[in-house]
Write a protein that holds these residues in place. Sequence first.
Motif: not given
Length: 156
Positions: A26-37
């Motif tokens: 997600f981060g490499e695509a430009g989607y800012l976290g947080p990235w909850p599971h």
Amino acid sequence: MHALWHQVRSHRPLDLAWQEAAAWMFGEAGYLGPWPHTTQLIADYAVWERVQQLALLRHAEFCVISPAAHSAVMAAAMILDPADVLTLDRDTDIPLRTGLVVLPEPVVLLSRDTELGDLSVLGWTFNTMYGPAGEEFPAVGVSGMSRPVGPTRTPL
């Protein structure tokens, strides 16, 4: 999910493994976290990705390659390797911040893992990548647009 498996096999705690894998996806695509599971993250990301693609189509400058230039570009691209791409500077080597290149004929993409249609349009936009700790990196997001059906299909 191969990224997550790799992190877990490296004996990282599951929460750290997830953040590293999410940063790769997600981060490499430009989607800012947080990235909850959670499954909600996947749904939110899908909506975000669609918005990004629509923005690319709305705001990009269109470039059309002539058939003669297409052959020359394809021949030049065939001799590039990943190290060559790493030498590019987005601010000096890419003349447009957002663009779409429309190809005069589709290009077959080879992939071991997925069945892809023929690449017909290549798009890009300047964006930001995010690391697992929230660090930011300047980036160029690249999108390939392919026909889901066509005369040429890549083998599975």
